[in-house]
Enzyme design. Structure first.
Site, PDB file in Angstrom:
ATOM      1  N   HIS A  89       0.832  -1.209   0.000  1.00  0.00           N
ATOM      2  CA  HIS A  89       0.000   0.000   0.000  1.00  0.00           C
ATOM      3  C   HIS A  89       0.866   1.258   0.000  1.00  0.00           C
ATOM      4  CE1 HIS A  89      -3.357  -2.544   2.109  1.00  0.00           C
ATOM      5  NE2 HIS A  89      -3.094  -2.936   0.877  1.00  0.00           N
ATOM      6  N   HIS A 248      -9.077  -2.354  -5.224  1.00  0.00           N
ATOM      7  CA  HIS A 248      -8.003  -2.611  -4.257  1.00  0.00           C
ATOM      8  C   HIS A 248      -6.971  -3.581  -4.821  1.00  0.00           C
ATOM      9  CE1 HIS A 248      -5.931  -2.535  -0.465  1.00  0.00           C
ATOM     10  NE2 HIS A 248      -5.757  -3.847  -0.615  1.00  0.00           N
ATOM     11  N   ASP A 252      -3.040  -2.824  -5.005  1.00  0.00           N
ATOM     12  CA  ASP A 252      -1.971  -3.766  -4.621  1.00  0.00           C
ATOM     13  C   ASP A 252      -0.991  -3.977  -5.762  1.00  0.00           C
ATOM     14  OD1 ASP A 252      -2.839  -4.229  -2.030  1.00  0.00           O
ATOM     15  OD2 ASP A 252      -3.839  -6.126  -2.494  1.00  0.00           O
ATOM     16  N   HIS A 275      -0.481 -11.150  -4.750  1.00  0.00           N
ATOM     17  CA  HIS A 275       0.910 -10.751  -4.519  1.00  0.00           C
ATOM     18  C   HIS A 275       1.905 -11.751  -5.117  1.00  0.00           C
ATOM     19  CE1 HIS A 275      -0.648  -7.641  -1.969  1.00  0.00           C
ATOM     20  NE2 HIS A 275      -1.212  -8.519  -1.166  1.00  0.00           N
TER      21      HIS A 275
END
Length: 310
Positions: A89, A248, A252, A275
């Protein structure tokens, strides 16, 4: 007579850092403990560097993809004894504001979660101010498509004149409107701030107890995440964007992709990526030396990405 219009002054696109140091504090998402965070200017070509201010000799960890050793619920950098977790973030805010050189001092193994979005970090950075530096800003320009997959999940970078992100999620849950499980961002600093930066992380109430048994999400709450039960969102304020869940994931990705070392000139497309897959993608790009080149712009008007902000 020489035509002076051929010699119009150029404005080079230069590197950027903070005008002054700035600090804040917040809860660590996984530890539940208070974490002190400060941001400091760095000279040209320093890159983004983390420093563990709580450890002996204050070891530093560079923000590079090869140091991502753990991607459970967040991107976590590890270099020898120093670990810095939940970096995405903050890195998203750093990338969104076009910062090239920055020292990030943190008093714990994780960056504070703040409100679960990038906006508190954007506000913090803007409160310090930005300065241009005497060196050209470097970009990684994608020259050929690169894709990685994991089961039905995939992510790719393809050649594009600018930086565009397209993301699709796939959740079978009443809160996830099918119409808003896809989102798109044509990247610029203004678009990042207004259309993406406030998108919060999200999680399911049924998973919290299991996570806490593994010492994860100890600091998680409705103050720093969208929380869902079996029927829907339990936060009183609801969503900040209709497609906040998908947004979101893009937020990311902006942070994860910045671990390649420079801003990207490319189109990023992804389906159910996270991720781990984001990190695998940039490692694959770096392994294929023909897939990219490093470029600069000696005239800002030639750069397809705008870092101006209102």
């Amino acid at each position: 007579m020489i035509d002076s219009t051929n010699y119009a002054a150029k404005t080079p696109l230069t590197q950027r850092t903070l005008a002054k140091a700035v600090s804040t504090s917040g809860v660590g998402l996984h530890s539940g403990h208070m974490v002190a965070l400060s941001l400091h200017p760095l000279p040209v070509d320093s890159g983004i560097v983390f420093e563990r201010s709580d450890l002996p000799h204050c070891p530093r960890v560079v923000a590079k993809a090869h140091l991502v050793k753990d991607t459970m619920m967040s991107s976590n950098l590890v270099d020898k004894e120093a670990r810095v977790g939940t970096v995405e973030h903050l890195l998203s805010a750093v990338a969104g504001l076009g910062i090239d050189n920055l020292l990030i001092k943190v008093s714990a193994p994780e960056i504070p979660i703040m409100d679960g979005s990038a906006m508190p970090f954007v506000d913090l950075i803007l409160s310090a101010g930005l300065i241009e530096q005497a060196a050209l800003k470097k970009f990684i320009k994608i020259l050929e498509p690169v894709r990685v997959t994991s089961g039905d999940k995939w992510a790719e970078l393809v050649p594009f004149d600018g930086f565009e992100l397209n993301f699709e999620i796939d959740f079978d849950h009443p809160a996830f409107d099918k119409q808003h499980q896809r989102t798109h961002l044509s990247f610029s600093t203004n678009n990042f701030i207004s259309k993406l930066s406030q998108a919060r992380t999200f999680g399911f109430l049924k998973d919290i107890e299991q996570l806490r048994q593994h010492n994860l999400a100890l600091g998680g709450s409705m103050d720093n995440a969208i929380v869902l039960d079996e029927k829907g969102i339990i936060n009183n304020e609801g969503l900040r964007y209709e497609d906040e869940f998908a947004k979101h994931k893009v937020l990311d990705a902006v942070g994860d992709l910045y671990l390649i070392g420079y801003p990207l000139i490319a189109q990023f497309n992804a389906f159910k990526s996270g991720h781990a897959l984001n990190n695998a993608l940039i490692k694959e790009v770096m392994a294929r030396t023909t897939s990219f080149e490093v470029v600069t712009f000696d005239d800002i008007v030639n750069c397809p990405i705008s870092y101006e902000h209102i």
